[in-house]
Design a protein around this motif. Structure first.
Motif, PDB file in Angstrom:
ATOM      1  N   PRO A  32       0.832  -1.199   0.000  1.00 56.54           N
ATOM      2  CA  PRO A  32       0.000   0.000   0.000  1.00 56.54           C
ATOM      3  C   PRO A  32       0.873   1.257   0.000  1.00 56.54           C
ATOM      4  O   PRO A  32       1.352   1.698   1.045  1.00 56.54           O
ATOM      5  N   GLY A  33       1.124   1.827  -1.142  1.00 56.90           N
ATOM      6  CA  GLY A  33       1.933   3.039  -1.227  1.00 56.90           C
ATOM      7  C   GLY A  33       1.150   4.260  -0.780  1.00 56.90           C
ATOM      8  O   GLY A  33      -0.079   4.289  -0.854  1.00 56.90           O
ATOM      9  N   ALA A  34       1.852   5.267  -0.316  1.00 55.50           N
ATOM     10  CA  ALA A  34       1.205   6.511   0.111  1.00 55.50           C
ATOM     11  C   ALA A  34       0.470   7.177  -1.054  1.00 55.50           C
ATOM     12  O   ALA A  34      -0.504   7.896  -0.846  1.00 55.50           O
ATOM     13  N   GLU A  35       0.905   6.914  -2.282  1.00 55.78           N
ATOM     14  CA  GLU A  35       0.262   7.497  -3.466  1.00 55.78           C
ATOM     15  C   GLU A  35      -0.534   6.446  -4.241  1.00 55.78           C
ATOM     16  O   GLU A  35      -0.884   6.664  -5.401  1.00 55.78           O
ATOM     17  N   GLY A  36      -0.814   5.316  -3.620  1.00 55.42           N
ATOM     18  CA  GLY A  36      -1.566   4.241  -4.253  1.00 55.42           C
ATOM     19  C   GLY A  36      -0.817   2.932  -4.160  1.00 55.42           C
ATOM     20  O   GLY A  36       0.408   2.911  -4.054  1.00 55.42           O
ATOM     21  N   SER A  37      -1.545   1.848  -4.188  1.00 58.66           N
ATOM     22  CA  SER A  37      -0.935   0.523  -4.096  1.00 58.66           C
ATOM     23  C   SER A  37      -0.050   0.260  -5.310  1.00 58.66           C
ATOM     24  O   SER A  37      -0.291   0.784  -6.396  1.00 58.66           O
ATOM     25  N   PHE A  38       0.963  -0.567  -5.107  1.00 55.36           N
ATOM     26  CA  PHE A  38       1.851  -0.932  -6.211  1.00 55.36           C
ATOM     27  C   PHE A  38       2.293  -2.371  -6.048  1.00 55.36           C
ATOM     28  O   PHE A  38       2.197  -2.951  -4.972  1.00 55.36           O
ATOM     29  N   GLU A  39       2.749  -2.937  -7.154  1.00 59.37           N
ATOM     30  CA  GLU A  39       3.226  -4.312  -7.170  1.00 59.37           C
ATOM     31  C   GLU A  39       4.626  -4.347  -7.757  1.00 59.37           C
ATOM     32  O   GLU A  39       4.910  -3.622  -8.715  1.00 59.37           O
ATOM     33  N   PRO A  77      -0.629   2.899   5.772  1.00 64.77           N
ATOM     34  CA  PRO A  77      -1.112   1.779   6.577  1.00 64.77           C
ATOM     35  C   PRO A  77      -1.899   0.795   5.706  1.00 64.77           C
ATOM     36  O   PRO A  77      -2.663   1.200   4.822  1.00 64.77           O
ATOM     37  N   GLY A  78      -1.678  -0.482   5.937  1.00 58.77           N
ATOM     38  CA  GLY A  78      -2.365  -1.503   5.154  1.00 58.77           C
ATOM     39  C   GLY A  78      -1.662  -2.829   5.251  1.00 58.77           C
ATOM     40  O   GLY A  78      -0.996  -3.124   6.237  1.00 58.77           O
ATOM     41  N   PHE A 117       1.537  -9.129   5.737  1.00 57.40           N
ATOM     42  CA  PHE A 117       2.110  -8.398   6.854  1.00 57.40           C
ATOM     43  C   PHE A 117       1.397  -7.059   6.990  1.00 57.40           C
ATOM     44  O   PHE A 117       1.298  -6.316   6.010  1.00 57.40           O
ATOM     45  N   ALA A 118       0.903  -6.754   8.182  1.00 56.36           N
ATOM     46  CA  ALA A 118       0.276  -5.459   8.431  1.00 56.36           C
ATOM     47  C   ALA A 118       1.376  -4.418   8.620  1.00 56.36           C
ATOM     48  O   ALA A 118       2.370  -4.671   9.307  1.00 56.36           O
ATOM     49  N   VAL A 119       1.207  -3.269   7.979  1.00 54.21           N
ATOM     50  CA  VAL A 119       2.163  -2.173   8.143  1.00 54.21           C
ATOM     51  C   VAL A 119       1.403  -0.911   8.528  1.00 54.21           C
ATOM     52  O   VAL A 119       0.264  -0.697   8.123  1.00 54.21           O
ATOM     53  N   SER A 120       2.048  -0.086   9.330  1.00 55.34           N
ATOM     54  CA  SER A 120       1.434   1.179   9.733  1.00 55.34           C
ATOM     55  C   SER A 120       2.092   2.352   9.028  1.00 55.34           C
ATOM     56  O   SER A 120       1.793   3.503   9.316  1.00 55.34           O
ATOM     57  N   ALA A 126       9.429   1.448   1.249  1.00 51.87           N
ATOM     58  CA  ALA A 126       9.804   0.291   0.438  1.00 51.87           C
ATOM     59  C   ALA A 126      10.924   0.747  -0.489  1.00 51.87           C
ATOM     60  O   ALA A 126      10.867   1.831  -1.054  1.00 51.87           O
ATOM     61  N   GLU A 127      11.944  -0.087  -0.607  1.00 54.12           N
ATOM     62  CA  GLU A 127      13.048   0.205  -1.501  1.00 54.12           C
ATOM     63  C   GLU A 127      13.211  -0.965  -2.449  1.00 54.12           C
ATOM     64  O   GLU A 127      13.284  -2.121  -2.014  1.00 54.12           O
TER      65      GLU A 127
END
Length: 71
Positions: free
Chosen positions: A24-31, A45-46, A60-63, A67-68
């Motif tokens: 869940p990216g801050a600007e939208g989900s990504f794969e 968060p997601g 995994f839940a993240v708050s 991501a790098e």
């Protein structure tokens, strides 16, 4: 496959090979798939979902955090 590491400030939650990672990216989900361009992204968060090399899914839940993706 991808080498994925999910870490928190006090321990490594996951380290292993994966086919893909969805976050869940801050600007939208990504794969992220093998061969993805390098990037650094803020996480919202997601749930981060890792599809492992054998096809199983680990979640995994993240708050928040970052991501790098490296080459």
């Amino acid at each position: 496959p991808l080498l994925v590491e999910i870490v928190s400030p006090d321990h490594a939650a996951f380290r292993g090979e994966a086919l893909r990672l969805r976050a869940p990216g801050a600007e939208g989900s990504f794969e992220v798939l093998r061969g993805h361009a390098p990037l650094v992204a803020a996480l919202a968060p997601g749930v981060v979902t890792v599809t492992t090399a054998d096809g199983a899914r680990a979640q995994f839940a993240v708050s928040g955090g970052f991501a790098e993706v490296l080459d």
